[in-house]
Write an enzyme that holds these catalytic residues in place. Structure first.
Site, PDB file in Angstrom:
ATOM      1  N   LYS A 116      39.120  51.919  14.423  1.00 36.73           N
ATOM      2  CA  LYS A 116      39.152  50.689  15.224  1.00 36.73           C
ATOM      3  C   LYS A 116      40.199  50.723  16.331  1.00 36.73           C
ATOM      4  O   LYS A 116      40.150  49.906  17.240  1.00 36.73           O
ATOM      5  CB  LYS A 116      39.414  49.472  14.317  1.00 36.73           C
ATOM      6  CG  LYS A 116      38.197  49.114  13.468  1.00 36.73           C
ATOM      7  CD  LYS A 116      38.241  47.720  12.923  1.00 36.73           C
ATOM      8  CE  LYS A 116      36.872  47.365  12.348  1.00 36.73           C
ATOM      9  NZ  LYS A 116      36.793  46.115  11.688  1.00 36.73           N
ATOM     10  N   LYS A 199      29.077  54.095  12.740  1.00 33.65           N
ATOM     11  CA  LYS A 199      28.542  53.049  11.858  1.00 33.65           C
ATOM     12  C   LYS A 199      27.988  51.893  12.692  1.00 33.65           C
ATOM     13  O   LYS A 199      28.541  51.559  13.740  1.00 33.65           O
ATOM     14  CB  LYS A 199      29.701  52.558  10.984  1.00 33.65           C
ATOM     15  CG  LYS A 199      29.332  51.596   9.893  1.00 33.65           C
ATOM     16  CD  LYS A 199      30.585  51.169   9.145  1.00 33.65           C
ATOM     17  CE  LYS A 199      31.334  50.074   9.871  1.00 33.65           C
ATOM     18  NZ  LYS A 199      31.190  48.739   9.304  1.00 33.65           N
ATOM     19  N   LYS A 202      28.855  44.796  13.542  1.00 38.06           N
ATOM     20  CA  LYS A 202      28.494  43.526  14.175  1.00 38.06           C
ATOM     21  C   LYS A 202      29.319  43.238  15.424  1.00 38.06           C
ATOM     22  O   LYS A 202      28.901  42.487  16.280  1.00 38.06           O
ATOM     23  CB  LYS A 202      28.591  42.373  13.169  1.00 38.06           C
ATOM     24  CG  LYS A 202      29.959  42.108  12.578  1.00 38.06           C
ATOM     25  CD  LYS A 202      29.937  40.887  11.691  1.00 38.06           C
ATOM     26  CE  LYS A 202      30.198  41.181  10.230  1.00 38.06           C
ATOM     27  NZ  LYS A 202      31.497  41.790   9.930  1.00 38.06           N
TER      28      LYS A 202
HETATM   29  N1  AQP Z   1      26.732  49.814   8.913  1.00 38.73           N
HETATM   30  C1  AQP Z   1      26.894  49.420   7.665  1.00 38.73           C
HETATM   31  N2  AQP Z   1      26.143  49.954   6.670  1.00 38.73           N
HETATM   32  C2  AQP Z   1      26.284  49.549   5.379  1.00 38.73           C
HETATM   33  N3  AQP Z   1      27.182  48.607   5.005  1.00 38.73           N
HETATM   34  C3  AQP Z   1      27.945  48.038   5.959  1.00 38.73           C
HETATM   35  N4  AQP Z   1      28.901  47.097   5.930  1.00 38.73           N
HETATM   36  C4  AQP Z   1      29.378  46.893   7.176  1.00 38.73           C
HETATM   37  N5  AQP Z   1      28.731  47.674   8.047  1.00 38.73           N
HETATM   38  C5  AQP Z   1      27.843  48.417   7.323  1.00 38.73           C
HETATM   39  C6  AQP Z   1      29.336  46.411   4.716  1.00 38.73           C
HETATM   40  O1  AQP Z   1      29.189  45.015   4.944  1.00 38.73           O
HETATM   41  C7  AQP Z   1      30.199  44.325   4.193  1.00 38.73           C
HETATM   42  C8  AQP Z   1      30.865  43.316   5.065  1.00 38.73           C
HETATM   43  O2  AQP Z   1      31.552  43.984   6.109  1.00 38.73           O
HETATM   44  P1  AQP Z   1      32.768  43.287   6.818  1.00 38.73           P
HETATM   45  O3  AQP Z   1      32.301  42.168   7.624  1.00 38.73           O
HETATM   46  O4  AQP Z   1      33.768  42.889   5.787  1.00 38.73           O
HETATM   47  O5  AQP Z   1      33.493  44.367   7.681  1.00 38.73           O
HETATM   48  P2  AQP Z   1      33.063  45.738   8.301  1.00 38.73           P
HETATM   49  O6  AQP Z   1      32.842  46.731   7.221  1.00 38.73           O
HETATM   50  O7  AQP Z   1      34.109  46.091   9.321  1.00 38.73           O
HETATM   51  O8  AQP Z   1      31.665  45.381   8.986  1.00 38.73           O
HETATM   52  P3  AQP Z   1      31.265  45.418  10.503  1.00 38.73           P
HETATM   53  O9  AQP Z   1      29.889  44.887  10.610  1.00 38.73           O
HETATM   54  O10 AQP Z   1      31.526  46.778  11.070  1.00 38.73           O
HETATM   55  O11 AQP Z   1      32.266  44.349  11.138  1.00 38.73           O
HETATM   56  P4  AQP Z   1      33.233  44.506  12.368  1.00 38.73           P
HETATM   57  O12 AQP Z   1      32.382  44.962  13.498  1.00 38.73           O
HETATM   58  O13 AQP Z   1      33.817  43.145  12.572  1.00 38.73           O
HETATM   59  O14 AQP Z   1      34.279  45.506  11.975  1.00 38.73           O
HETATM   60  C9  AQP Z   1      31.162  45.386   3.662  1.00 38.73           C
HETATM   61  O15 AQP Z   1      30.883  45.616   2.297  1.00 38.73           O
HETATM   62  C10 AQP Z   1      30.836  46.590   4.477  1.00 38.73           C
HETATM   63  O16 AQP Z   1      31.110  47.805   3.802  1.00 38.73           O
END
Ligand code: AQP
Length: 334
Positions: A116, A199, A202
Site C-alpha cells: 500500500k 489483488k 475496492k
Molecule cells: N481480491 C480479493 N480476493 C479475495 N478476498 C479478498 N478480500 C479483499 N480483497 C480480496 C478479503 O475481503 C475481506 C475484507 O477486506 P477488507 O475490506 O478488510 O480489506 P482489504 O483486504 O484491504 O480489501 P480491499 O478490497 O483491497 O480494500 P482496500 O482497497 O480498502 O484495501 C478480507 O477478508 C480480505 O482478505
C-alpha cells in the site's frame, strides 16, 4: 462453542473479491455452524488509515451493513452479530496495549503495508496504516476468536495476531485464545481484472480493475469483456503460466460452486475465451441482480440499520470490556 470473527473496511464499495474471498464464506459459516458465535465487523477504524471523506465513510458503513444483510447474515437468528468497530472503544484501547507487545521488526515484515505504500517516501507515511495489523489483532483477540475467515491477503496479519497473543500469554497467563485463519479453497485471492499480478481492491483507481457488488449488468459485461486474458485462447486453469484466465475461472467458480475447476475447463474446451467470457458475465450479472434487489430494500430502511448497529454494539461491548478488564488487571492498569 466455536467463536468466529471477521471484518470488512468501509473504504469503498464491496467487490466480488471481498464477496468470494470473505463475505460468502461468512454466510455459509452462519448457516453451517448454528452452535457458533459469529461477529462480523465493519472496521471503520481501519478505513481511516487512508484519508476518507467523512460523509462518505458514514454512508459506506451503512452500505456495508446492508450488503451483509442482503447476502444473508441475519442478526435476528441469534448466533451472528454485525458490529461497527468504532462503537466499541475497547478495540482502540487493546490495540494501544498490544502495541507494547509488538516489535517494529514484525510490522516491517507486513507485505500489505509494503504494497500500500510502495513508491512513497517513508517520512510522509501514516503511523495508523503501519499499525493496522495491531488493531486487527485487538479486534480478533477481544472476542476469544477461534476462527477468522478471510481472504488470502489477511493471513499474514493473523499469523502476527497469533504471535502477539502467544507472547502475551507466555508473559502473564493464558488470557488470549490463539486464533486460526481460514481461507476458501478457490478464490481466496481474486486478482485485478486489468493486471492479474495484483489483488482486486475496492479502493483501486481503475474502475475496470474490479467488479462491484452494485455493478449493473452492462458494467459487469463491459468489465469482463475488457478483462485482460492470456495469449493461448484456451480456458485452462494454470495460475503460474496463465494467471488472467485462471483468475476468471476462480470468479466463475465463486459464482457457481457446483462446478469444479475441471468441469469448467471441460465445458469450455475448444470454445476459446469469447464464449467463456459471455457466460461468465451472464452468471455474475444474474447473481448480482438478485443481491442488488435485496440490498436496496435493506439500505432504504435506516431505522432497521440503526437497530442492527445498536444491538451489535450492546452485544460486543460486554464481551470486549470483559476481555479488556482481564488484560488491564494482568498488566497492572487500574
Ligand atoms: N481480491 C480479493 N480476493 C479475495 N478476498 C479478498 N478480500 C479483499 N480483497 C480480496 C478479503 O475481503 C475481506 C475484507 O477486506 P477488507 O475490506 O478488510 O480489506 P482489504 O483486504 O484491504 O480489501 P480491499 O478490497 O483491497 O480494500 P482496500 O482497497 O480498502 O484495501 C478480507 O477478508 C480480505 O482478505
Amino acid at each position: 462453542m466455536t467463536r468466529i470473527f471477521s471484518g470488512i473496511q468501509p473504504s469503498g464499495k464491496p467487490t466480488i473479491g471481498n464477496y468470494i474471498g470473505a463475505m460468502k464464506q461468512w454466510v455459509e459459516l452462519q448457516e453451517d455452524s448454528p452452535d457458533s458465535q459469529l461477529i462480523f465487523s465493519i472496521v471503520n477504524l481501519h478505513a481511516i488509515t487512508v484519508r476518507q471523506d467523512p460523509d462518505q465513510l458514514q454512508e459506506r458503513t451503512f452500505d456495508m451493513i446492508a450488503w451483509l444483510l442482503a447476502l444473508g447474515i441475519d442478526p435476528d437468528q441469534g448466533n451472528a452479530k454485525i458490529m461497527v468497530q468504532s462503537t466499541v472503544p475497547a478495540h482502540s484501547e487493546l490495540a494501544w496495549i498490544l502495541d507494547n507487545y509488538t516489535t517494529i521488526g514484525e510490522l516491517n515484515r507486513m507485505t500489505q503495508f509494503k504494497d500500500k505504500t510502495a513508491g512513497q517516501k517513508p517520512e510522509g507515511l501514516l503511523v495508523g496504516l503501519y499499525n493496522y495489523p495491531v488493531l486487527m489483532a485487538a479486534d480478533i483477540l477481544l472476542y476469544n476468536t477461534d476462527i477468522v475467515p478471510v481472504g488470502d491477503d489477511q493471513i499474514q496479519h493473523i499469523e502476527l495476531t497469533r504471535d502477539i497473543a502467544s507472547r502475551f500469554n507466555n508473559l502473564y497467563k493464558e488470557v488470549f485464545v490463539i486464533p486460526k485463519g481460514q481461507i476458501v479453497q478457490t478464490g481466496s485471492r481474486i486478482m485485478n481484472l486489468q493486471d492479474p499480478s495484483k489483488k482486486m481492491s475496492k479502493s483501486s483507481d481503475n474502475h475496470l480493475s474490479y467488479i462491484l457488488l452494485e455493478d449493473p449488468p452492462e458494467q459487469v459485461n463491459k468489465k469482463i469483456k475488457k478483462a485482460v486474458t492470456d495469449q493461448y485462447n484456451q480456458v485452462v486453469y494454470h495460475p503460474a503460466t496463465q494467471p488472467a484466465i485462471s483468475n476468471l475461472i476462480n470468479i466463475y467458480r465463486g459464482f457457481n460452486g457446483d462446478l469444479s475447476i475441471e468441469a469448467i475447463q471441460k465445458r469450455y474446451s475448444g470454445l476459446g475465451y469469447g464464449q467463456f467470457k459471455q457466460d461468465l458475465a451472464e452468471l455474475v450479472a444474474d447473481t448480482l441482480a438478485d443481491l442488488q434487489t435485496r440490498y436496496r430494500s435493506f439500505r432504504e430502511d435506516q431505522a432497521m440499520l440503526g437497530r442492527v448497529v445498536a444491538e451489535g454494539k450492546e452485544h460486543c461491548q460486554q464481551l470486549a470490556d470483559q476481555k479488556l478488564d482481564q488484560v488491564k488487571q494482568l498488566i497492572g492498569l487500574i
